[in-house]
Write an enzyme that holds these catalytic residues in place. Structure first.
Site, PDB file in Angstrom:
ATOM      1  CB  CYS A  63      -0.404  -0.113   4.799  1.00 13.23           C
ATOM      2  SG  CYS A  63       0.380   1.257   4.843  1.00 13.23           S
ATOM      3  CG  ASP A  67      12.794 -14.366  26.026  1.00 11.73           C
ATOM      4  OD1 ASP A  67      11.827 -14.461  26.870  1.00 11.73           O
ATOM      5  OD2 ASP A  67      12.675 -13.769  25.011  1.00 11.73           O
ATOM      6  NE  ARG A  87       9.857 -14.684  24.905  1.00 10.92           N
ATOM      7  CZ  ARG A  87       9.279 -13.662  24.103  1.00 10.92           C
ATOM      8  NH1 ARG A  87       8.287 -13.778  23.351  1.00 10.92           N
ATOM      9  NH2 ARG A  87      10.028 -12.495  24.403  1.00 10.92           N
ATOM     10  CB  THR A 120      20.733  -7.125  18.183  1.00 14.78           C
ATOM     11  OG1 THR A 120      20.993  -7.790  19.109  1.00 14.78           O
ATOM     12  CG2 THR A 120      21.049  -7.683  16.895  1.00 14.78           C
ATOM     13  CD  GLU A 145     -11.801   8.887   8.757  1.00 11.26           C
ATOM     14  OE1 GLU A 145     -11.268   9.702   9.527  1.00 11.26           O
ATOM     15  OE2 GLU A 145     -12.875   9.167   8.308  1.00 11.26           O
ATOM     16  CD  GLN A 168      -2.755  12.147   6.432  1.00 12.37           C
ATOM     17  OE1 GLN A 168      -2.197  11.906   7.656  1.00 12.37           O
ATOM     18  NE2 GLN A 168      -3.969  11.872   6.325  1.00 12.37           N
ATOM     19  CD  GLN A 202      -7.365   2.039   2.870  1.00 14.93           C
ATOM     20  OE1 GLN A 202      -7.557   2.847   3.448  1.00 14.93           O
ATOM     21  NE2 GLN A 202      -6.227   1.677   2.357  1.00 14.93           N
ATOM     22  CD  GLN A 214      -3.121  -1.009   1.941  1.00 15.08           C
ATOM     23  OE1 GLN A 214      -3.318  -0.305   2.800  1.00 15.08           O
ATOM     24  NE2 GLN A 214      -4.014  -2.254   2.060  1.00 15.08           N
TER      25      GLN A 214
HETATM   26  C1  LIG Z   1      14.343  -5.682  17.898  1.00 17.55           C
HETATM   27  C2  LIG Z   1      14.962  -6.637  18.796  1.00 17.55           C
HETATM   28  C3  LIG Z   1      14.133  -7.625  19.492  1.00 17.55           C
HETATM   29  C4  LIG Z   1      14.669  -8.159  20.435  1.00 17.55           C
HETATM   30  N1  LIG Z   1      13.882  -9.224  21.108  1.00 17.55           N
HETATM   31  C5  LIG Z   1      14.290 -10.153  22.008  1.00 17.55           C
HETATM   32  C6  LIG Z   1      13.508 -11.026  22.801  1.00 17.55           C
HETATM   33  O1  LIG Z   1      12.315 -11.097  22.262  1.00 17.55           O
HETATM   34  N2  LIG Z   1      14.141 -11.948  23.406  1.00 17.55           N
HETATM   35  C7  LIG Z   1      15.310 -11.639  23.813  1.00 17.55           C
HETATM   36  O2  LIG Z   1      15.844 -12.590  24.794  1.00 17.55           O
HETATM   37  N3  LIG Z   1      16.135 -10.857  23.102  1.00 17.55           N
HETATM   38  C8  LIG Z   1      15.643 -10.114  22.477  1.00 17.55           C
HETATM   39  N4  LIG Z   1      16.306  -9.150  21.836  1.00 17.55           N
HETATM   40  C9  LIG Z   1      17.792  -9.125  22.348  1.00 17.55           C
HETATM   41  C10 LIG Z   1      18.808  -9.648  21.633  1.00 17.55           C
HETATM   42  O3  LIG Z   1      18.670 -11.109  21.751  1.00 17.55           O
HETATM   43  C11 LIG Z   1      20.044  -9.204  22.240  1.00 17.55           C
HETATM   44  O4  LIG Z   1      20.417  -8.027  21.748  1.00 17.55           O
HETATM   45  C12 LIG Z   1      21.127 -10.113  21.372  1.00 17.55           C
HETATM   46  O5  LIG Z   1      21.151 -11.397  21.822  1.00 17.55           O
HETATM   47  C13 LIG Z   1      22.488  -9.658  22.016  1.00 17.55           C
HETATM   48  O6  LIG Z   1      23.436 -10.250  21.265  1.00 17.55           O
HETATM   49  P1  LIG Z   1      24.573  -9.260  20.138  1.00 17.55           P
HETATM   50  O7  LIG Z   1      25.544 -10.042  19.397  1.00 17.55           O
HETATM   51  O8  LIG Z   1      23.567  -8.568  19.195  1.00 17.55           O
HETATM   52  O9  LIG Z   1      25.081  -8.350  21.188  1.00 17.55           O
HETATM   53  P2  LIG Z   1      26.000  -6.795  21.149  1.00 17.55           P
HETATM   54  O10 LIG Z   1      25.109  -5.985  21.004  1.00 17.55           O
HETATM   55  O11 LIG Z   1      27.029  -7.216  20.105  1.00 17.55           O
HETATM   56  O12 LIG Z   1      26.461  -7.169  22.650  1.00 17.55           O
HETATM   57  C14 LIG Z   1      25.657  -6.696  23.802  1.00 17.55           C
HETATM   58  C15 LIG Z   1      26.553  -7.037  25.030  1.00 17.55           C
HETATM   59  O13 LIG Z   1      27.037  -8.139  25.139  1.00 17.55           O
HETATM   60  C16 LIG Z   1      28.636  -8.094  25.400  1.00 17.55           C
HETATM   61  N5  LIG Z   1      29.192  -9.154  24.556  1.00 17.55           N
HETATM   62  C17 LIG Z   1      28.694  -9.771  23.604  1.00 17.55           C
HETATM   63  N6  LIG Z   1      29.355 -10.772  23.373  1.00 17.55           N
HETATM   64  C18 LIG Z   1      30.294 -10.895  24.363  1.00 17.55           C
HETATM   65  C19 LIG Z   1      31.306 -11.753  24.581  1.00 17.55           C
HETATM   66  N7  LIG Z   1      31.378 -12.880  23.832  1.00 17.55           N
HETATM   67  N8  LIG Z   1      31.983 -11.886  25.719  1.00 17.55           N
HETATM   68  C20 LIG Z   1      31.730 -10.681  26.502  1.00 17.55           C
HETATM   69  N9  LIG Z   1      30.805  -9.744  26.324  1.00 17.55           N
HETATM   70  C21 LIG Z   1      30.033  -9.892  25.077  1.00 17.55           C
HETATM   71  C22 LIG Z   1      28.795  -6.827  24.726  1.00 17.55           C
HETATM   72  O14 LIG Z   1      30.086  -6.254  25.083  1.00 17.55           O
HETATM   73  C23 LIG Z   1      27.540  -5.829  24.890  1.00 17.55           C
HETATM   74  O15 LIG Z   1      27.942  -5.251  26.122  1.00 17.55           O
HETATM   75  C24 LIG Z   1      15.899  -8.261  20.878  1.00 17.55           C
HETATM   76  C25 LIG Z   1      16.622  -7.270  20.169  1.00 17.55           C
HETATM   77  C26 LIG Z   1      16.079  -6.599  19.201  1.00 17.55           C
HETATM   78  C27 LIG Z   1      17.150  -5.427  18.628  1.00 17.55           C
HETATM   79  S1  FES Z   2       2.480  -0.951   3.002  1.00 19.39           S
HETATM   80 FE1  FES Z   2       2.567   0.507   4.250  1.00 19.39          FE
HETATM   81  S2  FES Z   2       3.711  -0.148   6.056  1.00 19.39           S
HETATM   82 FE2  FES Z   2       3.237  -1.806   4.704  1.00 19.39          FE
END
Ligand SMILES: Cc1cc2nc3c(=O)[nH]c(=O)nc-3n(C[C@H](O)[C@H](O)[C@H](O)COP(=O)(O)OP(=O)(O)OC[C@H]3O[C@@H](n4cnc5c(N)ncnc54)[C@H](O)[C@@H]3O)c2cc1C
Ligand code: FES
Ligand code: FES
Length: 1338
Positions: free
Chosen positions: A165, A380, A442, A282, A1270, A775, A1203, A127
């Protein structure tokens, strides 16, 4: 250490070698956009939470084989791995020796579309298109790995992609055409073994003019994997050579080092113990980006091969800390399949957790080490891994040590026992023992792709062949700042026998031991404790059942308890959409009434569609970042670039209300714009804005909630009243009186594209062009011209398209544009403003929270004699559109019911919150909700089925009058109602539900059906106008311009259909370039479901004028072609350009009398939804929804059904999961997808049927159609009332009253706490009340 600073990677098959300068935000979206000119990949949140920026990364992988013990099964893995990532969290520097494919790399409109792109477009799955490239890349990557995916594969692949959307159904419909018919649940033609989605419900096959085919798949391009980009051979060779060099990139403010082996990493860690280390980024990425944290040195450990080792031994799995969660999930899947069940019970529990942890992209990036080391109890893994007795290897230059993963590992939020120079090397996850039972639970705000509120891992070991507990390990996340282990309870229960007595002892002991801090971030302490107890109870039931299965015990669970053990299954939505075909006499070349694809569908799918921020940089352009108030009500002491820099007016005039563009002397809410900073880059502007220190002097009073406003009598004018009959007198005659109230929270628009604008001064005569996502282009133009002190004719607004609007891009964008234009005028340079998601949510306001207080007189047969309703809305700090929104709530309060004596009062509360504004439905969803609540409560009190009470009170006569005395005929509303009940098989399902409820103790189902009458058009009559300009060029091509803006609703497509019908030329010869104030002046906003009505009529008018001019030429040479006629007209000096105008009806309401024709006409519909709730957790599943909608004679059934579905799903979010949180000092806390949950794929009803009412005509609008944008939002309330019925069933079973309060949204927490039982009682009696709540209900 030898280090290289050369980064090598491939993007879309093109080799990139960079010696890059690291910006803090050197992520792929920025990189792709700025360096390669690739703009297909979109950014909508910057924190991994929406999937809009999904791209595919491929790497060569050496891990080829794993040997599983004890079966010694050998598994092989493919060498090159293709996986999705969210580009916003993927730093470029982590892409060394990887190949990236973006949406531009897989196909294009210029060469050939990829089948994924073609099918999502043709199935109407795009959309506004802002989510589409991300959807495409998720599906494309799946097909690279699995050319014939199952429906479950598709569900998993798309779980991390949000769309605001479509309601997801058409996306799935497009993609399921790739499914392998053997493995998919859908055979696509109704010939599979199971009942096909296309055969559900009633078939209309007896009605020959009803179609269920929105798109034709016969000529789809076949999937041909040989056409895909191959993995670059150079990278394969490089990976085999495995360079040992460390990479080092130096930037202006940051240096990044990327060691390639453990020794390099440990050396770095010992030299720079404080330097942040990241792998998947992440957790670190969002911190750095969204929270603007800064560190001069970053260490990327993603190339350290020792962190990726995966080894299976007799003891279980040893997996490197750098392994992704996807990798862990794959290992667990394999283990569960290939090892004996008793040994893999722990792995099953872990797998269950992994299945709903984040989305696929995040699991591909996130690592096990990062998850553990983030020490975030909302994550988790730790609770389940700790329950499983896992150990960790930790190493530094001093050596390696092994520690247990348990509560002692974590010393505080985000803190662990690791020393700064240590890294986590690997995790050991043991096999389970035969006497062990393990489970993980969870609960989150949304079942999938959401952080958990509470997570739990529990393991019990029983003595051999007995039911005596040997050890018990219980771990909770989400009930404190760190992982919590109720040690005393676990110790206390050792040696006890498994049985009912143990359960009650365990619950008492847990109630005593678990102390959820009342100030816990996220709030809901009582709910969290209830969950902790309920999870243990689930575990108890699980073990009891398993012991029986294993022959260890004879104890049986009552049959009605068993369903509590099966988690809800996320399903791919299936359903049927039907519409009436055009009459056979209609010319086959006339597209009106046919399901034409969105006119930009393929460009959107190919990533070629341009949004305002995709426009190439203008030479020397600058960036602006807003500085916002951090206080709710305060005097500003001191100033900086702000109101004084506005050469014209610093005021936004809207009817008679005035709002400051920049707050001058006093701020009225947190998030109010007080200034702006302009710099050479986005990042600099953001940093500079963050540094601005504003001094405030706090003022009183500070009001946030509706209750605060009522107490202080703080309201905006006008206060409205509308009344029919004599309410007071009638109340005296009623058999029963009911006084109650319902609160309904607000909603964030969460359009995928955040608000923004580019202002380009033309350097001559004060001219300025604005490329803006609005808009209401005319209002933006007007405000900019006032702010600059120049005439409107010098300001031109261009709107190509919006990545969603939903009412949120009418008002605030005008002020943002004025600020940006002021900055552009002052600097003489182009200035770009692009709000971050967090700022967008903070600044721009949303749907109004409402409180409805009512007194109703009713009779025992359910007839409502009189109703007196007072509506309070939280308007925020300025009036904005709040008064009109309140009007609409009042004007809709009767909905489908003839309540003879009806009074509504409307008060807009003035508070110190960001000003709330228009949002799809514009007060309708709130006004209707309160009245439906009245109907529901009356039914409960009368002991009648709610649908009967609704029927008793429904408008029935051929000619009816609303409470504001507008005449209408409810016949189509009644037809929708009857057909909906029939198609939904309401009565038989209602009986099934009663049976289900009597057979299930902890699961309950509910069903609800609602009618709807919704007014179309603006009640301010002068807005009901439309204008268009149609130009025909000598080559026969036609250019249409009109005042509406395209934001996904398909207004351009419908305008093309109209033009094509009148001019009798194919749609492909007609083009709409943009909406431009220079072409069509003074246009009304695209809102009020009135866009197509206004624009369609205007386009028709212009085309008819042109045809009138051409007709003599056509009649003279009827066999000539269109091009020849046009040329002839040119040579005859006949103008080939015409304006069209539509003067809509004179709607208006006389508020003194409370009467008037407020709307042009009414759109009708009915909706029925069924849900199932888990009484122990508050989780719910949307089982089925049926909608019958009267859209008149649809101009484009595909767009209209889109819609309906999209609006319904948005409403489902409004009434069940979307919850805004404000802190007690008035700061919005929910400022991104990680805190604010819009519906994801898992929320769409498993069966979702939409039918457009056949034989419906609307003489008032273009080609007998009706506006539809709407109304469907309100149908989300069916889910709310179905949930309420399900809760009532649970309560009645416990001997509790079916009368109980439930505010909207019906979140998991509210559902759980309303299903009162022993656990809620234990939790509420033992949870300390917070002195100051974490958040307030505004
Ligand atoms: C949109 C989104 C949704 C998410 N949903 C969930 C969810 O539902 N459940 C859940 O459990 N998690 C969730 N997460 C979290 C995600 O699981 C963690 O962010 C992820 O596991 C971290 O891993 P990374 O490698 O990205 O860590 P990084 O961001 O690279 O590091 C995170 C931290 O860990 C340290 N670290 C990493 N590796 C090591 C290592 N080997 N030794 C020492 N320190 C280390 C880093 O120094 C830093 O402090 C979500 C994250 C995002 C962005
Ligand atoms: S089409 Fe608009 S967010 Fe998916
Ligand atoms: S922009 Fe990357 S996930 Fe939202």
């Amino acid at each position: 250490m030898a280090a290289s600073s050369e980064l090598l990677f491939y993007v879309n098959g093109k080799k990139i070698i960079e010696k890059i300068q690291i910006q803090k935000k050197a992520c792929s979206v920025t990189f792709g956009g700025k360096v390669l000119g690739l703009t297909g990949t979109k950014s909508a949140c910057g924190e991994g939470g929406c999937g809009a920026c999904t791209v595919m990364v491929s790497r060569y992988d050496h891990n080829k084989e794993r040997v599983m013990y004890p079966s010694k099964h050998v598994s092989s893995f493919t060498h090159s791995r293709h996986y999705t990532v969210t580009a916003c969290l993927q730093p470029i520097v982590t892409l060394h020796e990887a190949a990236v494919v973006t949406v531009e790399g897989i196909g294009s409109t210029k060469t050939k579309l990829h089948p994924v792109q073609e099918r999502i477009a043709k199935a109407h799955g795009s959309q506004c298109g802002f989510c589409t490239p991300g959807m495409v890349m998720s599906m494309y990557t799946l097909l690279r790995n699995q050319p014939q995916p199952s429906m479950e594969d598709i569900r998993e692949a798309l779980a991390g992609n949000l769309c605001r959307c479509t309601g997801y159904r058409p996306i799935i419909d497009g993609f399921k055409t790739f499914c392998n018919r053997q493995t998919s649940r859908c055979c696509q033609n109704g010939s599979g073994e199971e009942k096909c989605c296309r055969e559900n419900g009633h078939s209309d096959s007896n009605q020959s003019d009803i179609s269920e085919e929105l798109f034709i798949q016969d000529n789809f391009l076949p999937l041909d994997p040989t056409q895909d980009l191959i993995f670059p051979p150079e990278l394969m060779i490089k990976a085999q050579q495995s360079s040992r060099k460390m990479l080092c990139f130096r930037g202006e403010r940051v240096t990044l080092k990327s060691p390639s082996d453990l020794s390099q990493l440990l050396e770095l860690k010992s030299q720079h113990p404080e330097a942040p280390l990241f792998v998947g980024n992440t957790t670190t990425g969002p911190k750095l980006q969204v929270k603007s944290q800064h560190s001069p040195l970053l260490i990327y450990a993603g190339r350290v091969c020792e962190l990726f080792r995966v080894e299976w031994s007799r003891n279980g799995l040893s997996i490197g800390a750098g392994s992704s969660l996807s990798c862990l999930k794959e290992e667990m899947e394999r283990a569960v399949q290939q090892t004996e069940e008793e040994l893999s019970v722990g792995y099953r529990a872990l797998l269950q957790t992994l299945q709903c942890l984040a989305g696929k992209q995040i699991r591909n990036m996130a690592t096990i080490g990062g998850n553990i080391m983030s020490a975030n109890p909302q994550y988790d893994l730790c609770s389940v891994l700790a329950a499983l007795d896992c150990t960790l290897d930790i190493c530094s230059e001093d050596g390696t040590r092994t520690v247990a993963l348990d509560e002692q590992m974590f010393t505080g939020f985000g803190k662990t026992i690791l020393k700064p120079n240590e890294v986590l090397l690997c995790l050991h996850i043991p096999y389970s023992k035969p006497s062990e039972y393990v489970a993980a639970f969870r609960q989150a705000q949304r079942r999938e792709f959401a952080f958990s509120i509470v997570n739990t891992g529990i393991k019990v070991s029983l003595q051999h062949d007995s039911n005596t507990i040997e050890t018990l390990r219980i771990f909770y996340g989400g009930i404190g700042p760190t992982l919590v282990r109720p040690v005393l309870t676990c110790q206390h229960l050792v040696g006890r026998s498994w049985g009912e007595k143990l359960l009650s002892e365990a619950c008492s002991s847990l109630t005593e031991e678990i102390k959820v801090p009342p100030s816990i971030p996220g709030g809901k302490a009582e709910y969290r404790k209830t969950l902790a107890l309920s999870f243990f109870y689930k575990f108890y039931m699980y073990v009891t059942e398993k012991m029986r299965e294993r022959g260890v015990s004879n104890a049986r669970l009552p049959l009605e308890h068993l369903s509590a053990l099966t988690p809800f299954k996320n399903e791919v939505p299936q359903g049927k959409q039907s519409f009436q075909l055009v009459s056979q006499s209609q010319s086959s070349s006339d597209p009106v009434g046919r399901p034409s694809m969105h006119c930009s569908g393929v460009e959107q799918a190919a990533g070629e569609a341009k949004y305002y921020d995709d426009l190439p940089p203008v030479h020397g352009e600058l960036f602006v970042h807003m500085v916002t108030s951090t206080r709710a009500h305060a005097k500003i002491i001191g100033q900086f670039i702000s109101a004084t820099d506005v050469p014209g007016s610093n005021q936004r005039q809207w009817f008679n209300t005035v709002e400051e563009i920049f707050a001058e002397r006093e701020v009225l809410c947190v998030g109010q714009i007080i200034g702006a900073l302009v710099a050479e880059s986005r990042e600099q502007a953001r940093r500079a804005a963050a540094k601005i220190q504003v001094t405030y002097e706090d003022l009183q009073p500070v009001l946030f909630t509706i209750q605060d406003a009522i107490k202080h009598n703080s309201y905006f004018e006008p206060k409205r009243k509308i009344e029919r009959g004599d309410v007071d007198k009638a109340l005296e005659t009623a058999e029963h009186i009911l006084s109650d109230e319902i609160y309904m929270g607000g909603q964030e628009h969460f359009y995928m594209e955040t608000q923004g604008v580019i202002a380009v001064p033309r350097g001559e005569s004060d001219e300025m062009d604005l490329y803006v996502g609005t808009q209401h282009a005319a209002f933006t133009q007007e405000l900019v011209s006032q702010a600059l002190g120049v005439c409107s004719n010098k300001i031109t607004c261009h709107v190509k398209r919006l990545g969603g609007g939903f009412g949120g891009k009418v008002m605030k964008i005008a002020a943002l544009s004025a600020i940006t234009a002021v900055a552009a005028q002052k600097t003489g340079k182009a200035v770009r403003c692009c709000l971050d998601r967090g700022d967008d949510m903070l600044i721009t306001g949303g749907r109004h929270p409402f409180l409805g207080k009512y007194k109703v007189g009713y009779n025992s047969d359910g007839t409502i004699v009189a109703a007196d309703v007072t509506y309070y809305s939280n308007g925020g700090c300025t009036l904005d559109e709040s008064a009109f929104i309140m009007d609409k709530a009042l004007l809709h309060m009767d909905n489908a019911y003839r309540i003879p004596h009806l009074r509504g009062r409307g008060l807009v509360c003035r508070t110190h919150l960001p000003s709330n504004t228009a949002f799809r439905g514009f007060g309708g969803p709130q006004g209707l909700m309160v009245m439906e609540s009245v109907l529901h409560e009356v039914a409960v009190r009368c002991g009648m089925p709610p649908e009967k009470v609704r029927e008793v009170n429904m408008y029935q006569d051929d000619l009816c009058y609303t409470h504001h005395m507008q005449a209408f005929c409810p016949a189509n509303m009644l037809r929708c109602w009857d057909q909906c009940l029939q198609r939904a098989e309401y009565q038989s399902r209602h009986r099934d539900i009663q049976r289900f409820n009597s057979q299930n103790r902890w699961r309950k189902r509910g069903i609800a059906v609602l009618p709807q009458k919704f007014g179309v058009g603006f009640s301010k009559g002068f807005y009901n106008q439309g204008a268009a300009l149609v130009n025909i060029y000598k080559d026969g091509s036609v250019l249409v311009s009109h005042g509406g803006t395209e934001m996904g609703q398909g207004i351009h497509t419908k305008a093309l259909q109209v033009a094509s019908r009148v001019l009798k030329v194919p749609m492909s010869s007609i083009f709409i370039k943009e909406t431009c104030t220079g072409n069509v002046p003074n246009a009304a906003p695209s809102a009020a479901s009135f866009g197509t009505d206004a624009v369609g009529m205007a386009v028709k008018d212009a085309c008819e004028k042109l045809m009138k001019r051409l007709m003599p030429i056509i009649e003279k040479s009827p066999k000539n072609s269109w091009k020849q006629w046009v040329n002839e007209a040119y040579f005859q000096k006949i103008s080939l350009s015409a304006t069209g105008f539509f003067m809509g009806p004179p709607t208006d309401v006389d508020w003194e009398k409370g009467e008037g024709n407020a709307y042009y006409y009414f759109t009708f519909g009915a909706c029925c939804s069924e849900v199932e709730i888990d009484c122990l957790t508050g989780d719910h599943k949307n089982i089925r929804t049926d909608i019958v909608m009267d859209v008149g004679k649809s101009i484009n059934p595909a767009l209209d059904i889109g819609q309906v579905e999209g609006g319904f799903v948005q409403g489902l979010g409004l009434y069940t999961i979307e919850e805004l949180h404000y802190s007690p000092d008035g700061t919005l806390l929910t400022r991104g997808p990680s805190q604010y949950k819009i519906p994801a794929l898992c929320d769409v009803p498993a069966e979702f049927n939409v039918h457009l009412l056949a034989d419906a005509e609307n003489p008032h609008a273009i080609y007998m159609s009706k506006g539809i944008g709407e109304p469907p939002v309100f149908f989300g309330a069916t889910v709310f009332f179905a949930i309420k019925s399900a809760i009532a069933a649970a309560r009645l079973e416990r001997g509790l009253s079916a009368v109980f309060p439930l505010s909207s949204p019906a979140t998991a927490a509210r559902i759980r706490m309303a299903c009162e039982d022993q656990f809620t009682e234990m939790a509420s009696s033992s949870t300390e009340k917070a002195s100051s709540p974490w958040c307030i209900n505004v």
